[in-house]
Design a protein around this motif. Structure first.
Motif, PDB file in Angstrom:
ATOM      1  N   ARG A   1      16.654 -28.086 -16.864  1.00  0.00           N
ATOM      2  CA  ARG A   1      17.026 -27.030 -17.976  1.00  0.00           C
ATOM      3  C   ARG A   1      16.621 -27.657 -19.209  1.00  0.00           C
ATOM      4  O   ARG A   1      16.090 -27.228 -19.991  1.00  0.00           O
ATOM      5  CB  ARG A   1      18.447 -26.581 -17.867  1.00  0.00           C
ATOM      6  CG  ARG A   1      18.947 -25.468 -18.955  1.00  0.00           C
ATOM      7  CD  ARG A   1      20.103 -25.107 -18.665  1.00  0.00           C
ATOM      8  NE  ARG A   1      20.476 -23.946 -19.755  1.00  0.00           N
ATOM      9  CZ  ARG A   1      21.677 -23.686 -19.855  1.00  0.00           C
ATOM     10  NH1 ARG A   1      22.427 -23.818 -19.201  1.00  0.00           N
ATOM     11  NH2 ARG A   1      22.051 -23.020 -20.943  1.00  0.00           N
ATOM     12  N   ARG A   2      17.146 -28.947 -19.470  1.00  0.00           N
ATOM     13  CA  ARG A   2      16.839 -29.654 -20.738  1.00  0.00           C
ATOM     14  C   ARG A   2      15.238 -29.648 -20.984  1.00  0.00           C
ATOM     15  O   ARG A   2      14.962 -29.427 -21.917  1.00  0.00           O
ATOM     16  CB  ARG A   2      17.334 -30.903 -20.834  1.00  0.00           C
ATOM     17  CG  ARG A   2      18.956 -30.902 -21.111  1.00  0.00           C
ATOM     18  CD  ARG A   2      19.344 -30.511 -22.620  1.00  0.00           C
ATOM     19  NE  ARG A   2      19.250 -31.641 -23.369  1.00  0.00           N
ATOM     20  CZ  ARG A   2      19.522 -31.534 -24.624  1.00  0.00           C
ATOM     21  NH1 ARG A   2      20.074 -30.421 -25.289  1.00  0.00           N
ATOM     22  NH2 ARG A   2      19.714 -32.440 -25.374  1.00  0.00           N
TER      23      ARG A   2
ATOM     24  N   ALA B   1      19.517 -30.370 -11.927  1.00  0.00           N
ATOM     25  CA  ALA B   1      19.249 -29.012 -12.211  1.00  0.00           C
ATOM     26  C   ALA B   1      19.130 -28.890 -13.862  1.00  0.00           C
ATOM     27  O   ALA B   1      18.505 -28.347 -14.447  1.00  0.00           O
ATOM     28  CB  ALA B   1      19.828 -27.974 -11.541  1.00  0.00           C
ATOM     29  N   ALA B   2      20.306 -29.722 -14.350  1.00  0.00           N
ATOM     30  CA  ALA B   2      20.569 -29.520 -15.723  1.00  0.00           C
ATOM     31  C   ALA B   2      19.509 -30.414 -16.469  1.00  0.00           C
ATOM     32  O   ALA B   2      18.980 -30.090 -17.649  1.00  0.00           O
ATOM     33  CB  ALA B   2      22.101 -30.123 -16.209  1.00  0.00           C
TER      34      ALA B   2
ATOM     35  N   GLY C   1      25.853 -30.086 -16.338  1.00  0.00           N
ATOM     36  CA  GLY C   1      25.637 -29.614 -15.092  1.00  0.00           C
ATOM     37  C   GLY C   1      26.792 -30.106 -13.960  1.00  0.00           C
ATOM     38  O   GLY C   1      27.031 -29.110 -13.169  1.00  0.00           O
TER      39      GLY C   1
ATOM     40  N   SER D   1      13.151 -27.859 -19.939  1.00  0.00           N
ATOM     41  CA  SER D   1      12.556 -26.308 -20.151  1.00  0.00           C
ATOM     42  C   SER D   1      12.895 -26.043 -21.517  1.00  0.00           C
ATOM     43  O   SER D   1      12.123 -25.476 -22.082  1.00  0.00           O
ATOM     44  CB  SER D   1      12.838 -25.619 -19.167  1.00  0.00           C
ATOM     45  OG  SER D   1      14.266 -25.261 -19.444  1.00  0.00           O
ATOM     46  N   GLU D   2      13.767 -26.670 -22.186  1.00  0.00           N
ATOM     47  CA  GLU D   2      14.208 -26.228 -23.582  1.00  0.00           C
ATOM     48  C   GLU D   2      13.545 -27.153 -24.689  1.00  0.00           C
ATOM     49  O   GLU D   2      13.394 -26.644 -25.627  1.00  0.00           O
ATOM     50  CB  GLU D   2      15.737 -26.508 -23.783  1.00  0.00           C
ATOM     51  CG  GLU D   2      16.741 -25.441 -22.954  1.00  0.00           C
ATOM     52  CD  GLU D   2      18.188 -25.725 -23.083  1.00  0.00           C
ATOM     53  OE1 GLU D   2      18.857 -24.751 -22.787  1.00  0.00           O
ATOM     54  OE2 GLU D   2      18.535 -26.703 -23.701  1.00  0.00           O
TER      55      GLU D   2
ATOM     56  N   TRP E   1      27.780 -25.200 -21.806  1.00  0.00           N
ATOM     57  CA  TRP E   1      26.598 -25.782 -22.466  1.00  0.00           C
ATOM     58  C   TRP E   1      26.486 -25.523 -24.053  1.00  0.00           C
ATOM     59  O   TRP E   1      25.971 -26.453 -24.843  1.00  0.00           O
ATOM     60  CB  TRP E   1      25.366 -25.112 -21.899  1.00  0.00           C
ATOM     61  CG  TRP E   1      24.108 -25.481 -21.978  1.00  0.00           C
ATOM     62  CD1 TRP E   1      23.075 -25.382 -22.723  1.00  0.00           C
ATOM     63  CD2 TRP E   1      23.317 -26.709 -21.020  1.00  0.00           C
ATOM     64  NE1 TRP E   1      21.888 -25.948 -22.798  1.00  0.00           N
ATOM     65  CE2 TRP E   1      22.232 -26.735 -21.464  1.00  0.00           C
ATOM     66  CE3 TRP E   1      23.852 -27.115 -19.815  1.00  0.00           C
ATOM     67  CZ2 TRP E   1      21.129 -27.572 -20.724  1.00  0.00           C
ATOM     68  CZ3 TRP E   1      22.776 -28.185 -19.323  1.00  0.00           C
ATOM     69  CH2 TRP E   1      21.513 -28.137 -19.612  1.00  0.00           C
TER      70      TRP E   1
END
Ligand code: TYD
Length: 213
Positions: free
Chosen positions: A175-176, A171-172, A105, A178-179, A111
């Motif tokens: 994202r992690r 934000a990253a 990020g 959500s993964e 990524w």
């Protein structure tokens, strides 16, 4: 074999993880568990040397990402995997999510390349990829974090980054989450220290009771 418990603690600089990690360690020790409290980058003599370099010297983003994973590999092989095999609780101040957050990020590093390195470094003989069982994410607005840090200490290479960098790091982390939602518990780190402490204790209790995020 993995009979231990692996918990990581994450968040942007200034989110205030350290005090809470020490409290979680006390709770497990009082419950009779052996606790290994460690950190990344670091956790072995070699990994601590790599930490010194990576936190204080300017370098190319790929070099930075590789050094984070090199330090992690040593830490996993020398400390984390043996502790989990013994059945200990491993509390780790940052782990791979920090690489995705800061190098992915913050620095904008690819990524998919990070995901490839993650599989190489954390690959298990059983074919899986080692991940924390639970990740406690101290989530905080970067502006508030910057105000907290300004009054704290001499900043390292990352702490002196602008607010935009930390917005990308945050934000990253999202994202992690959500993964891999089942291991991520988000804590609102803008609350008072006491309220954050209560949330951390609740998240760990619930997780031990089998409730998943
Ligand atoms: P931190 O864990 O905040 O320790 P301290 O509280 O002693 O400053 O510092 C580690 C720094 O390293 C932090 O700014 C995040 C950064 N970092 C990465 O950029 N990538 C990584 O993979 C890891 C583990 C940390």
């Amino acid at each position: 074999m993995n009979s231990g418990t692996f918990i990581s603690f994450e968040g942007i600089d200034g989110a205030g993880k350290s005090t809470h990690i020490a409290r979680v360690a006390d709770v497990f020790r009082q419950a009779g568990r052996a606790v290994v409290s460690t950190r990344e980058p670091g956790g072995t003599p070699l990994s601590e040397k790599l930490r010194e370099m990576v936190l204080h010297e300017p370098m190319d983003p790929l070099t930075e990402a590789l050094l984070m994973f090199a330090a992690r590999r040593e830490h996993l092989v020398q400390v984390i995997e043996p502790a989990l095999a013994r059945g200990d609780v491993v509390l780790c101040d940052r782990f791979t999510d920090a690489t995705f957050a800061y190098q992915g990020g913050g620095r904008g590093f690819d990524w998919q390349v990070l995901a490839h390195l993650e599989r190489m470094v954390q690959g298990l003989p059983s074919g899986g990829v080692r991940q924390p069982d639970l990740t406690v994410w101290f989530d905080l607005d970067p502006q508030i974090a910057a105000e907290r840090l300004a009054s704290a200490r001499v900043p390292d290479k990352f702490e002196s980054q602008p607010v935009d960098f930390f917005a990308a790091v945050r934000a990253a982390y999202a994202r992690r989450q959500s993964e891999m939602p089942r291991r991520f518990a988000r804590i609102d780190a803008a609350q008072s220290m006491a309220a954050v402490g209560q949330d951390v204790a609740r998240v760990v209790d619930q997780w031990l009771a089998g409730v998943r995020p």
